[in-house]
Design a protein around this motif. Structure first.
Motif, mmCIF file in Angstrom:
data_model
loop_
_atom_site.group_PDB
_atom_site.id
_atom_site.type_symbol
_atom_site.label_atom_id
_atom_site.label_comp_id
_atom_site.label_asym_id
_atom_site.label_seq_id
_atom_site.Cartn_x
_atom_site.Cartn_y
_atom_site.Cartn_z
ATOM 1 N N HIS A 1 -102.705 -73.592 31.633
ATOM 2 C CA HIS A 1 -100.960 -73.358 31.433
ATOM 3 C C HIS A 1 -100.901 -72.896 29.964
ATOM 4 O O HIS A 1 -99.686 -72.450 29.891
ATOM 5 C CB HIS A 1 -100.464 -74.835 31.493
ATOM 6 N N ASP A 2 -101.617 -73.215 29.127
ATOM 7 C CA ASP A 2 -101.416 -72.716 27.713
ATOM 8 C C ASP A 2 -101.055 -71.062 27.940
ATOM 9 O O ASP A 2 -100.700 -70.596 26.596
ATOM 10 C CB ASP A 2 -102.466 -72.998 26.669
ATOM 11 N N PHE A 3 -101.883 -70.385 28.692
ATOM 12 C CA PHE A 3 -101.524 -69.006 28.722
ATOM 13 C C PHE A 3 -99.999 -68.668 28.856
ATOM 14 O O PHE A 3 -99.686 -67.731 28.307
ATOM 15 C CB PHE A 3 -102.302 -68.544 29.879
ATOM 16 N N LEU A 4 -99.316 -69.315 29.776
ATOM 17 C CA LEU A 4 -98.012 -68.960 29.857
ATOM 18 C C LEU A 4 -97.238 -69.119 28.516
ATOM 19 O O LEU A 4 -96.368 -68.138 28.207
ATOM 20 C CB LEU A 4 -97.357 -70.174 31.042
ATOM 21 N N ASP A 5 -97.604 -70.195 27.726
ATOM 22 C CA ASP A 5 -96.826 -70.367 26.534
ATOM 23 C C ASP A 5 -97.088 -69.213 25.561
ATOM 24 O O ASP A 5 -96.283 -68.786 24.672
ATOM 25 C CB ASP A 5 -97.172 -71.591 25.776
ATOM 26 N N SER A 6 -98.478 -68.717 25.613
ATOM 27 C CA SER A 6 -98.720 -67.640 24.816
ATOM 28 C C SER A 6 -98.158 -66.307 25.088
ATOM 29 O O SER A 6 -98.102 -65.499 24.004
ATOM 30 C CB SER A 6 -100.351 -67.353 25.044
ATOM 31 N N LEU A 7 -97.433 -66.001 26.239
ATOM 32 C CA LEU A 7 -96.878 -65.051 26.461
ATOM 33 C C LEU A 7 -95.416 -64.694 25.516
ATOM 34 O O LEU A 7 -95.032 -63.669 25.422
ATOM 35 C CB LEU A 7 -96.290 -64.942 28.024
ATOM 36 N N LEU A 8 -95.133 -65.832 24.934
ATOM 37 C CA LEU A 8 -94.087 -65.807 23.918
ATOM 38 C C LEU A 8 -94.345 -65.279 22.805
ATOM 39 O O LEU A 8 -93.700 -64.645 21.901
ATOM 40 C CB LEU A 8 -93.502 -67.124 23.743
ATOM 41 N N LEU A 9 -95.660 -65.241 22.338
ATOM 42 C CA LEU A 9 -96.054 -64.612 21.083
ATOM 43 C C LEU A 9 -95.760 -63.264 20.773
ATOM 44 O O LEU A 9 -95.351 -62.844 19.623
ATOM 45 C CB LEU A 9 -97.548 -64.821 20.932
ATOM 46 N N GLY A 10 -96.080 -62.534 21.894
ATOM 47 C CA GLY A 10 -95.859 -61.023 21.790
ATOM 48 C C GLY A 10 -94.537 -60.471 22.339
ATOM 49 O O GLY A 10 -93.988 -59.199 22.482
ATOM 50 N N THR A 11 -93.357 -61.479 22.304
ATOM 51 C CA THR A 11 -92.115 -61.175 22.906
ATOM 52 C C THR A 11 -91.153 -60.903 21.897
ATOM 53 O O THR A 11 -91.150 -61.453 20.879
ATOM 54 C CB THR A 11 -91.540 -62.424 23.801
ATOM 55 N N ASP A 12 -90.241 -59.965 22.236
ATOM 56 C CA ASP A 12 -89.368 -59.487 21.259
ATOM 57 C C ASP A 12 -88.245 -60.725 21.038
ATOM 58 O O ASP A 12 -87.957 -61.580 22.148
ATOM 59 C CB ASP A 12 -88.385 -58.453 22.116
ATOM 60 N N GLU A 13 -87.994 -60.933 19.949
ATOM 61 C CA GLU A 13 -87.040 -62.100 19.531
ATOM 62 C C GLU A 13 -86.005 -62.261 20.257
ATOM 63 O O GLU A 13 -85.439 -63.623 20.679
ATOM 64 C CB GLU A 13 -86.733 -62.231 17.946
ATOM 65 N N LYS A 14 -85.193 -61.114 20.755
ATOM 66 C CA LYS A 14 -84.118 -61.093 21.733
ATOM 67 C C LYS A 14 -84.316 -61.772 22.831
ATOM 68 O O LYS A 14 -83.476 -62.242 23.836
ATOM 69 C CB LYS A 14 -83.446 -59.606 21.665
ATOM 70 N N LYS A 15 -85.607 -61.735 23.557
ATOM 71 C CA LYS A 15 -86.083 -62.158 24.690
ATOM 72 C C LYS A 15 -86.572 -63.886 24.861
ATOM 73 O O LYS A 15 -86.610 -64.253 25.759
ATOM 74 C CB LYS A 15 -86.953 -61.343 25.542
ATOM 75 N N LYS A 16 -86.815 -64.305 23.643
ATOM 76 C CA LYS A 16 -87.531 -65.574 23.664
ATOM 77 C C LYS A 16 -86.858 -66.727 24.080
ATOM 78 O O LYS A 16 -87.483 -67.421 24.951
ATOM 79 C CB LYS A 16 -88.037 -65.740 22.200
ATOM 80 N N GLU A 17 -85.740 -66.744 24.077
ATOM 81 C CA GLU A 17 -84.966 -67.785 24.614
ATOM 82 C C GLU A 17 -85.047 -68.061 26.023
ATOM 83 O O GLU A 17 -85.266 -68.786 26.519
ATOM 84 C CB GLU A 17 -83.474 -68.053 24.213
ATOM 85 N N ASN A 18 -84.495 -66.582 26.749
ATOM 86 C CA ASN A 18 -84.877 -66.805 28.060
ATOM 87 C C ASN A 18 -86.108 -66.875 28.733
ATOM 88 O O ASN A 18 -86.260 -67.262 29.669
ATOM 89 C CB ASN A 18 -84.116 -65.116 28.547
ATOM 90 N N TYR A 19 -87.209 -66.246 28.059
ATOM 91 C CA TYR A 19 -88.612 -66.229 28.499
ATOM 92 C C TYR A 19 -88.967 -67.721 28.598
ATOM 93 O O TYR A 19 -89.601 -68.216 29.306
ATOM 94 C CB TYR A 19 -89.174 -65.241 27.480
ATOM 95 N N ALA A 20 -88.739 -68.258 27.435
ATOM 96 C CA ALA A 20 -89.054 -69.689 27.192
ATOM 97 C C ALA A 20 -88.578 -70.593 28.335
ATOM 98 O O ALA A 20 -89.184 -71.499 28.858
ATOM 99 C CB ALA A 20 -88.805 -70.164 25.682
ATOM 100 N N TYR A 21 -87.259 -70.318 28.767
ATOM 101 C CA TYR A 21 -86.498 -71.193 29.917
ATOM 102 C C TYR A 21 -87.331 -70.831 31.221
ATOM 103 O O TYR A 21 -87.513 -71.815 31.933
ATOM 104 C CB TYR A 21 -84.800 -70.822 29.646
ATOM 105 N N ALA A 22 -87.373 -69.591 31.339
ATOM 106 C CA ALA A 22 -87.926 -69.216 32.620
ATOM 107 C C ALA A 22 -89.696 -69.716 32.896
ATOM 108 O O ALA A 22 -89.854 -70.029 33.946
ATOM 109 C CB ALA A 22 -88.164 -67.534 32.663
ATOM 110 N N ILE A 23 -90.302 -69.974 31.653
ATOM 111 C CA ILE A 23 -91.552 -70.379 31.632
ATOM 112 C C ILE A 23 -91.496 -71.656 31.904
ATOM 113 O O ILE A 23 -92.311 -72.432 32.798
ATOM 114 C CB ILE A 23 -92.380 -70.067 30.332
ATOM 115 N N LYS A 24 -90.367 -72.623 31.440
ATOM 116 C CA LYS A 24 -90.353 -74.076 31.607
ATOM 117 C C LYS A 24 -90.011 -74.006 33.049
ATOM 118 O O LYS A 24 -90.571 -75.034 33.556
ATOM 119 C CB LYS A 24 -89.163 -74.495 30.507
ATOM 120 N N GLN A 25 -89.130 -73.445 33.542
ATOM 121 C CA GLN A 25 -88.732 -73.350 35.063
ATOM 122 C C GLN A 25 -89.991 -73.232 35.996
ATOM 123 O O GLN A 25 -90.246 -74.001 37.118
ATOM 124 C CB GLN A 25 -87.532 -72.554 35.430
#
Length: 206
Positions: free
Chosen positions: A62-86
């Protein structure tokens, strides 16, 4: 003899077309017909969509999902983080394993809709072909609104053989809403064919 090449478009494009009024349909077909070629940079959710596929296909932790945020554009991080949580919430307390969903198309005369599911998952012993839906934060995604998608998935042609009792499913990630339906009635099929015919009528007129 001239043979017309089939017109191809994505599942989301076709479903969006079916939901629009008459004048909006014409405008949408015009945009699709004359738009620039697809480029990954314009696909907001591509990195996360691909990451979820890799997570299951390569049996990552499951740590792999969190690692997807590392290379994500700052403008997307909040939406990506919420989608990963869900998505992690969706997986909770489920026994899940991967199988190859293959590629799929829905074909109606001159129109081809690319309908490949992103995921093939055995969930608690039941096989599911799953389309991931990321727009559910702003758009209503429930059993009624996904009937067209599910009817199309059920009547698509797949390039791999699946279990005869496989479930066709849509996961609205933002609301953690998982919808499955393997029933297709004649009225749904008529409606799909009608929308495809209307799309091609507009396409050939503009």
């Amino acid at each position: 003899m001239f043979i017309q090449e089939k017109v191809a478009l994505g599942l989301t494009q076709f479903i969006d077309f079916t939901a629009k009024g008459s004048s909006a349909k014409t405008n949408m077909v015009r945009r699709i017909k004359y738009q620039d070629d697809y480029h990954p940079a314009f696909d907001y959710w591509k990195q996360l969509r691909d990451g979820i596929v890799q997570f299951h296909e390569r049996n990552k932790d499951h740590d792999f999902l969190d690692s997807l945020l590392l290379g994500t554009d700052e403008k997307k991080k909040e939406n990506y983080a919420y989608a990963i949580k869900q998505y992690r919430k969706f997986l909770r307390n489920k026994e899940v394993s991967w199988f190859d969903p293959g590629r799929a198309n829905w074909i109606s005369d001159e129109l081809v809709v690319r309908s490949s599911p992103e995921l093939g998952l055995m969930i608690d012993g039941e096989p599911h072909l799953i389309k991931l839906y990321f727009k559910g934060k702003k758009e209503k995604v429930d059993k009624r609104s996904t009937r067209t998608v599910l009817a199309l998935l059920n009547t698509s042609t797949y390039d791999v053989n699946h279990h005869p009792l496989v479930h066709h499913s849509v996961l609205n990630i933002h609301k953690n809403n998982f919808i499955s339906d393997n029933t297709v009635d004649e009225d749904q099929l008529i409606a799909l064919e009608s929308e495809a015919a209307q799309f091609m009528y507009i396409w050939n007129k503009i």
